[in-house]
Design an enzyme around this catalytic site. Structure first.
Site, mmCIF file in Angstrom:
data_model
loop_
_atom_site.group_PDB
_atom_site.id
_atom_site.type_symbol
_atom_site.label_atom_id
_atom_site.label_comp_id
_atom_site.label_asym_id
_atom_site.label_seq_id
_atom_site.Cartn_x
_atom_site.Cartn_y
_atom_site.Cartn_z
ATOM 1 N N LYS A 13 135.535 46.406 17.393
ATOM 2 C CA LYS A 13 134.331 47.270 17.607
ATOM 3 C C LYS A 13 132.983 46.174 17.414
ATOM 4 O O LYS A 13 132.350 45.858 18.388
ATOM 5 C CB LYS A 13 134.030 48.238 16.734
ATOM 6 C CG LYS A 13 135.180 49.493 16.778
ATOM 7 C CD LYS A 13 134.587 50.867 15.860
ATOM 8 C CE LYS A 13 134.864 50.139 14.415
ATOM 9 N NZ LYS A 13 136.137 49.852 13.811
ATOM 10 N N ARG A 88 131.961 58.722 12.338
ATOM 11 C CA ARG A 88 133.128 58.444 11.628
ATOM 12 C C ARG A 88 133.625 60.050 11.212
ATOM 13 O O ARG A 88 134.828 59.926 10.413
ATOM 14 C CB ARG A 88 132.940 57.576 10.292
ATOM 15 C CG ARG A 88 133.708 56.373 10.489
ATOM 16 C CD ARG A 88 133.332 55.535 9.221
ATOM 17 N NE ARG A 88 133.900 54.264 9.309
ATOM 18 C CZ ARG A 88 133.787 53.066 9.473
ATOM 19 N NH1 ARG A 88 132.789 53.090 10.318
ATOM 20 N NH2 ARG A 88 134.679 52.140 9.207
ATOM 21 N N ARG A 127 140.192 37.550 9.318
ATOM 22 C CA ARG A 127 138.696 37.962 9.787
ATOM 23 C C ARG A 127 138.001 37.033 8.638
ATOM 24 O O ARG A 127 138.196 37.074 7.359
ATOM 25 C CB ARG A 127 138.182 39.307 9.650
ATOM 26 C CG ARG A 127 136.751 39.320 9.832
ATOM 27 C CD ARG A 127 136.152 40.324 10.014
ATOM 28 N NE ARG A 127 136.464 41.596 9.315
ATOM 29 C CZ ARG A 127 136.466 42.793 9.457
ATOM 30 N NH1 ARG A 127 135.711 43.326 10.842
ATOM 31 N NH2 ARG A 127 136.509 43.846 8.628
ATOM 32 N N ARG A 160 135.441 39.220 4.025
ATOM 33 C CA ARG A 160 135.005 40.547 3.459
ATOM 34 C C ARG A 160 135.587 41.051 2.374
ATOM 35 O O ARG A 160 136.921 40.990 2.322
ATOM 36 C CB ARG A 160 134.975 41.597 4.607
ATOM 37 C CG ARG A 160 133.324 42.025 5.150
ATOM 38 C CD ARG A 160 133.343 42.726 6.356
ATOM 39 N NE ARG A 160 133.901 43.701 6.225
ATOM 40 C CZ ARG A 160 133.998 44.635 7.334
ATOM 41 N NH1 ARG A 160 133.302 44.508 8.434
ATOM 42 N NH2 ARG A 160 134.393 46.088 7.089
ATOM 43 N N ARG A 171 141.781 51.913 4.124
ATOM 44 C CA ARG A 171 140.904 52.308 5.518
ATOM 45 C C ARG A 171 141.392 52.761 6.460
ATOM 46 O O ARG A 171 141.038 53.719 7.463
ATOM 47 C CB ARG A 171 140.112 50.968 5.686
ATOM 48 C CG ARG A 171 138.877 50.586 4.597
ATOM 49 C CD ARG A 171 138.625 49.189 4.747
ATOM 50 N NE ARG A 171 137.934 48.666 6.219
ATOM 51 C CZ ARG A 171 138.033 47.655 6.476
ATOM 52 N NH1 ARG A 171 138.611 46.405 5.789
ATOM 53 N NH2 ARG A 171 137.373 47.470 7.497
HETATM 54 P P1 AP5 Z 1 136.115 43.249 14.510
HETATM 55 O O1 AP5 Z 1 135.350 43.207 15.769
HETATM 56 O O2 AP5 Z 1 135.230 42.773 13.176
HETATM 57 O O3 AP5 Z 1 136.770 44.654 14.061
HETATM 58 P P2 AP5 Z 1 135.868 46.097 13.788
HETATM 59 O O4 AP5 Z 1 136.595 47.053 14.742
HETATM 60 O O5 AP5 Z 1 134.326 45.825 13.747
HETATM 61 O O6 AP5 Z 1 136.734 46.196 12.486
HETATM 62 P P3 AP5 Z 1 135.744 46.562 11.104
HETATM 63 O O7 AP5 Z 1 136.612 46.111 9.869
HETATM 64 O O8 AP5 Z 1 134.280 46.120 10.963
HETATM 65 O O9 AP5 Z 1 135.592 48.028 11.125
HETATM 66 P P4 AP5 Z 1 135.533 49.164 10.254
HETATM 67 O O10 AP5 Z 1 135.241 50.185 11.217
HETATM 68 O O11 AP5 Z 1 136.434 49.382 9.209
HETATM 69 O O12 AP5 Z 1 134.330 48.573 9.334
HETATM 70 P P5 AP5 Z 1 132.664 48.853 9.238
HETATM 71 O O13 AP5 Z 1 131.994 47.876 8.592
HETATM 72 O O14 AP5 Z 1 132.231 49.697 10.334
HETATM 73 O O15 AP5 Z 1 137.417 42.619 14.484
HETATM 74 C C1 AP5 Z 1 138.539 42.190 13.565
HETATM 75 C C2 AP5 Z 1 138.947 40.942 13.596
HETATM 76 O O16 AP5 Z 1 139.767 40.905 14.606
HETATM 77 C C3 AP5 Z 1 137.939 39.811 13.818
HETATM 78 O O17 AP5 Z 1 138.368 38.482 12.925
HETATM 79 C C4 AP5 Z 1 137.946 39.291 15.089
HETATM 80 O O18 AP5 Z 1 137.493 38.004 15.386
HETATM 81 C C5 AP5 Z 1 139.433 39.811 15.557
HETATM 82 N N1 AP5 Z 1 139.534 40.129 16.940
HETATM 83 C C6 AP5 Z 1 138.732 41.133 17.685
HETATM 84 N N2 AP5 Z 1 138.853 41.241 18.822
HETATM 85 C C7 AP5 Z 1 140.183 40.862 19.059
HETATM 86 C C8 AP5 Z 1 141.152 40.566 20.065
HETATM 87 N N3 AP5 Z 1 141.097 41.337 21.202
HETATM 88 N N4 AP5 Z 1 142.268 39.899 19.847
HETATM 89 C C9 AP5 Z 1 142.404 39.256 18.540
HETATM 90 N N5 AP5 Z 1 141.612 39.288 17.530
HETATM 91 C C10 AP5 Z 1 140.596 40.167 17.597
HETATM 92 O O19 AP5 Z 1 132.657 49.992 7.813
HETATM 93 C C11 AP5 Z 1 132.775 49.233 6.504
HETATM 94 C C12 AP5 Z 1 132.886 50.347 5.562
HETATM 95 O O20 AP5 Z 1 131.351 50.932 5.543
HETATM 96 C C13 AP5 Z 1 133.738 51.872 5.697
HETATM 97 O O21 AP5 Z 1 134.924 51.453 5.126
HETATM 98 C C14 AP5 Z 1 132.958 52.838 4.953
HETATM 99 O O22 AP5 Z 1 133.089 52.655 3.554
HETATM 100 C C15 AP5 Z 1 131.500 52.300 5.212
HETATM 101 N N6 AP5 Z 1 130.998 52.863 6.465
HETATM 102 C C16 AP5 Z 1 130.547 52.410 7.648
HETATM 103 N N7 AP5 Z 1 130.245 53.214 8.435
HETATM 104 C C17 AP5 Z 1 130.108 54.436 8.085
HETATM 105 C C18 AP5 Z 1 130.008 55.883 8.120
HETATM 106 N N8 AP5 Z 1 129.632 56.057 9.605
HETATM 107 N N9 AP5 Z 1 130.264 56.831 7.587
HETATM 108 C C19 AP5 Z 1 130.676 56.667 6.243
HETATM 109 N N10 AP5 Z 1 130.955 55.270 5.689
HETATM 110 C C20 AP5 Z 1 130.733 54.204 6.554
HETATM 111 MG MG MG Z 2 133.010 46.009 12.303
#
Ligand code: AP5
Ligand code: MG
Ligand code: ZN
Length: 216
Positions: A13, A88, A127, A160, A171
């Site tokens: 994402k 979410r 990552r 991270r 997660r």
């Molecule tokens: P990346 O692009 O970083 O993936 P992502 O989908 O953004 O993963 P996140 O871990 O950021 O998602 P998340 O939803 O768990 O975390 P968030 O920060 O939103 O890619 C991942 C890796 O793969 C990278 O190294 C990249 O280079 C690689 N990659 C990407 N595409 C690729 C491909 N096509 N092929 C190969 N490799 C690839 O949330 C974190 C925390 O915040 C949550 O757990 C929660 O506690 C809180 N939080 C956030 N939003 C909310 C909400 N709305 N409500 C409640 N709590 C929330």
């Molecule tokens: Mg992300």
């Protein structure tokens, strides 16, 4: 254009959001990034959010919804936005619909990036992120030009805290229980589009560009 990015942790994402935001000129709003910058600044919100994030749990809806509502009122969201990591939960999706109803502007697309679980652990544990500018890399799939250093600003890359194997598994459970019901929520609303997130980064972006290009 108003777009939601949906998908499990590690679906790509954040990676795709950066590319979409540049190409379609809409602000990238990531609740995860907002929380992490508050954690870094040790704000009251950051202190609260950290206790949930470090355990792989969701930050409570009443905290998260208010933050997004405020952010969407900023001027740069007038002509559209890209939400990454929000909504979410079904309660967050309903709150977003209410916010949009008030402004008279609907969400155009909810874009689901699908990646099976067996890919996710390798993506998350490999990552590396830049603590200074937010740049994101992968040791194997998207390595920086100089090992361990950010291409953009040269800072030392870090892992991270919630990217350890145990927390990633938590997660994923949270995603399956609380977030995956949004897939049928948006299917029923008629705005769900799906892309295969297992392809290479530029190929996934090609598929996304085709879907979003058709909306313009
Ligand atoms: P990346 O692009 O970083 O993936 P992502 O989908 O953004 O993963 P996140 O871990 O950021 O998602 P998340 O939803 O768990 O975390 P968030 O920060 O939103 O890619 C991942 C890796 O793969 C990278 O190294 C990249 O280079 C690689 N990659 C990407 N595409 C690729 C491909 N096509 N092929 C190969 N490799 C690839 O949330 C974190 C925390 O915040 C949550 O757990 C929660 O506690 C809180 N939080 C956030 N939003 C909310 C909400 N709305 N409500 C409640 N709590 C929330
Ligand atoms: Mg992300
Ligand atoms: Zn950097």
């Amino acid at each position: 254009m108003r777009v939601i990015l949906l998908g499990p942790p590690g679906a790509g994402k954040g990676t795709q959001a950066k590319l979409i935001s540049e190409k379609f000129n809409i602000p990238h709003i990531s609740t995860g990034d907002i929380f992490r910058s508050n954690i870094k600044g040790k704000t009251p919100l950051g202190i609260k959010a950290k206790s949930y994030i470090d355990k792989g749990q969701l930050v409570p809806d009443e905290v998260t919804i208010g933050i997004v509502e405020d952010r969407l009122q900023k001027d740069d969201c007038k002509n559209g936005f890209l939400l990454d990591g929000f909504p979410r939960t079904v309660a967050q999706a309903e709150a977003l619909d209410n916010i949009q109803e008030k402004s008279g502007k609907k969400i155009d697309v909810s874009l689901l990036i699908t990646v099976p679980e067996q890919f996710i652990l390798e993506r998350m544990t490999g990552r590396r992120v830049c603590p200074s500018c937010g740049g994101s890399y992968h040791v194997k799939f998207n390595p920086p030009k100089v090992e361990g250093k950010c291409d953009i600003c040269g800072a030392e890359l870090i892992q991270r805290k919630d990217d350890t194997e145990d927390t990633v598994k938590k997660r994923l459970t949270v995603y399956n229980d609380q977030t995956s019901p949004l897939i049928s929520y948006y299917k029923n609303n008629g705005i769900l589009s799906e892309v295969d997130g297992t392809d290479a980064i530029d190929k996934v972006f090609g598929s996304i560009s085709n879907i979003l290009g058709a909306q313009e």
